[in-house]
Scaffold this active site. Structure first.
Site, PDB file in Angstrom:
ATOM      1  N   ASP A 112       0.838  -1.164  -0.062  1.00 61.75           N
ATOM      2  CA  ASP A 112      -0.085   0.054   0.035  1.00 61.75           C
ATOM      3  C   ASP A 112       0.895   1.458  -0.043  1.00 61.75           C
ATOM      4  O   ASP A 112       1.853   1.213   1.006  1.00 61.75           O
ATOM      5  CB  ASP A 112      -1.032  -0.023   1.093  1.00 61.75           C
ATOM      6  N   ASP A 136      -3.238   4.761  -2.160  1.00 61.89           N
ATOM      7  CA  ASP A 136      -4.256   4.945  -1.525  1.00 61.89           C
ATOM      8  C   ASP A 136      -4.655   6.670  -1.893  1.00 61.89           C
ATOM      9  O   ASP A 136      -3.641   7.539  -2.046  1.00 61.89           O
ATOM     10  CB  ASP A 136      -3.776   5.285  -0.118  1.00 61.89           C
ATOM     11  N   GLU A 184      -6.236   4.078  -6.189  1.00 67.67           N
ATOM     12  CA  GLU A 184      -7.793   4.265  -5.744  1.00 67.67           C
ATOM     13  C   GLU A 184      -8.062   5.574  -6.056  1.00 67.67           C
ATOM     14  O   GLU A 184      -7.241   6.630  -5.576  1.00 67.67           O
ATOM     15  CB  GLU A 184      -7.440   3.799  -4.267  1.00 67.67           C
ATOM     16  N   HIS A 189     -11.374  -3.291   2.929  1.00 72.22           N
ATOM     17  CA  HIS A 189     -11.138  -2.784   4.276  1.00 72.22           C
ATOM     18  C   HIS A 189     -12.167  -1.679   4.555  1.00 72.22           C
ATOM     19  O   HIS A 189     -12.230  -1.406   5.934  1.00 72.22           O
ATOM     20  CB  HIS A 189      -9.573  -2.419   4.683  1.00 72.22           C
ATOM     21  N   ASP A 190     -12.388  -0.920   3.429  1.00 70.60           N
ATOM     22  CA  ASP A 190     -13.285   0.414   3.633  1.00 70.60           C
ATOM     23  C   ASP A 190     -14.887   0.153   3.358  1.00 70.60           C
ATOM     24  O   ASP A 190     -15.573   0.998   3.699  1.00 70.60           O
ATOM     25  CB  ASP A 190     -12.894   1.298   2.881  1.00 70.60           C
TER      26      ASP A 190
END
Length: 557
Positions: A98, A199, A256, A329-330
């Site tokens: 990440d 991210d 993302e 995860h979100d």
């Protein structure tokens, strides 16, 4: 389009805090991941996307990084990471790290220096402004609630934070900052990492002058996305990143990108001039959101989901590449949102898996999705850990007086902790995740939903996923085929074809609890049954048949 390993791969996301605890402190760790590599190998995945494991004070569970080149103490050591990577590579599994570089932690050495004085060499690594008559520099709101600005008493200026106030935004206008980012990327790629999930990467460029956002609500803080989403220098920065770093490695990149459109997707993932291999966009995940946004959950319509998915499938075909996901995860657990996590949990989890994996793009499996893990329904805010959830609860219940039960209902549906409850390995205490006390409570359904049980049942969701991954390696049509939607107005059935090089797949999925009649054009019949989640399915396709609740049938024509 060119053949690329990342197009043909299936990615498995690990949220390390919740995956597997090797030392009994209640927190998942890197050695815990290494212990489970044979499990991942059995599933057949090709790539692991690892959520952040860098040093962090954990204000936002590792997405607030205080040292990009070291491992968080709770997760282990660099030696543990190297051992994990070696184990993955020995099994033919690649590792994507990440990359969180829109912001750092306020405990990063850069920021510690930056706040010392206005003329500190690191000051310009972040975005500082004077206030306006005792108010923040502009009216932007943070993604996590409240103002996007925090006043620093020591230096008497505000700093920008689009997320938590402990996550100050980095100033990409500063060439030295950009060089620092490129160096840390090379550090991990040189250590053997195989790429990055980036991210909120399309927030790194802000409009010069940082103007006020349009006032669209009675809140003191407004949505300023027009001034920081896909900003004016975003492409310039990413082209530079590719020239300086990514062009020198065989690395997979996934950006993302909140608020991205298919037009953005084509531009950013185009094979000739693109800046990343693929993107994460959110449009399909917002199909359940009402006018009030994420926490304003509304009944969703399948026809709306069809429009969104079909638009992305058709517009990126032949020009760009998408990520296929329904969980991370979100996001909440897909079987609880788009399926039925009670009576038809197994059937609907399999249906969602097949429907997604036969679309064009790179499929992502989030840990536990292959078991049909569900949302968690904690009855007290005390049991939740996520900063976004806790901030929203504070704002709604404590400040606005919204009923507690109404806010908890929204959290049950959309809270990020739904995906973060510990991985359910077996029916022992704490689902075999830890011998200690887990950092977040385990979902109560672990005696029924767990990996040990799934591995002992040849009809489990786990083996259904394993079969989908195997088929992806055998059928080029799953990678390269064009997409055509059928029965566009049907509110229960999602039916589409994929065609490539003389081969056609028909995918029929029932998104409802009803038994529905499937009527297809007469030309669509014959072939052979490839995938199904019920017994007693015809081996050849007939243009008229019934679809049981959450049934999926895939035929190779």
């Amino acid at each position: 389009m060119a053949q690329q390993w990342w197009k043909e791969s299936v990615v498995y996301q690990i949220y390390p805090r919740s995956f597997n605890d090797s030392n009994g402190d209640g927190i998942g760790d890197i050695k815990g991941i290494t212990e489970k590599l044979d499990y991942l190998n059995e599933l057949g995945i090709d790539v692991v996307w690892l959520s952040p494991v860098y040093k962090s004070p954990n204000d936002d569970n590792g997405y607030d990084i205080s040292d990009y080149r070291n491992i968080m103490d709770e997760f282990g050591t660099m030696e543990d990471w190297e051992e994990m990577l070696k184990g993955m590579h020995q099994r033919g599994i690649r590792l994507v790290m990440d990359l969180v570089v829109n912001h750092s932690s306020d405990e990063h050495a850069w920021f510690t220096e930056a706040r010392k004085s206005k003329d500190n060499p690191y000051r310009d690594y972040y975005i500082w402004r004077d206030g306006k008559e005792g108010l923040p520099p502009n009216n932007w709101g943070s993604f996590f609630g409240g103002s996007a600005w925090e006043y620093d008493e020591e230096s008497e200026e505000y700093f920008l934070h689009l997320f938590s106030k402990k996550q100050p935004d980095l100033n990409w206008e500063n060439e030295k900052l950009r060089e620092e980012v490129y160096d840390l990327m090379k550090f991990w790629l040189d250590k053997g990492a195989d790429g990055f999930r980036m991210d909120v990467i399309n927030l790194i460029s802000k409009t010069p002058g940082l103007p006020d956002a349009e006032v669209t609500s009675d809140s003191a803080f407004q949505w300023g996305g027009d001034y920081f989403v896909n900003g004016p220098k975003f492409m310039d920065y990413m082209i530079e990143m590719n020239e300086e770093v990514l062009s020198k490695y065989d690395a997979m990149t996934v950006g993302e990108m909140p608020m991205a459109t298919p037009e953005d997707g084509k531009r950013y993932t185009n094979e000739e001039s693109g800046i990343v291999n693929m993107l994460f966009q959110f449009e399909h995940m917002d199909v359940t959101s009402g006018p009030g946004g994420k926490w304003d959950q509304q009944p969703w319509k399948l026809t709306d989901l069809k429009k969104i998915i079909s638009k992305w499938q058709n517009e990126l075909h032949g020009t760009g590449w998408n990520s296929l996901y329904m969980e991370n995860h979100d996001q909440p657990r897909s079987v609880s949102v788009f399926g039925d996590d009670q009576q038809y949990r197994v059937e609907s989890a399999k249906m969602l898996a097949a429907w997604l994996h036969f679309l064009q793009g790179t499929p992502y499996i989030y840990q536990g999705q292959e078991l049909g893990m569900t949302n968690v329904y904690f009855d007290s805010i005390e049991d939740y850990e996520d900063i976004e959830t806790l901030n929203m609860y504070q704002e709604e219940v404590m400040e606005k007086g919204t009923k507690t039960e109404d806010v908890l209902k929204a959290i049950h549906k959309k809270g990020r902790d739904n995906a973060r409850t510990p991985m359910q390995w077996n029916d022992q205490e704490h689902a075999g995740f830890t011998t200690g006390t887990p950092w977040l409570k385990v979902n109560e359904n672990y005696p029924e939903v767990n990996a040990q049980k799934a591995l002992s049942d040849e009809n489990s969701i786990f083996y259904f996923y394993k079969n989908l991954i195997r088929l992806r390696k055998e059928l080029p049509v799953m990678i390269h085929g064009d997409y055509q939607l059928l029965l566009e107005e049907n509110e229960n059935l999602y039916v589409y074809t994929r065609s490539y090089d003389g081969t056609t797949l028909l995918v029929a999925a029932n998104f409802s609890k009803e038994t529905c009649e499937l009527k297809l054009p007469e030309i669509l019949n014959g072939g052979k049954l490839l995938v199904h989640n019920y017994s007693g399915v015809a081996n050849q396709l007939h243009n008229e048949s019934n679809m049981r609740p959450y049934e999926v049938k895939v035929y190779l024509l």
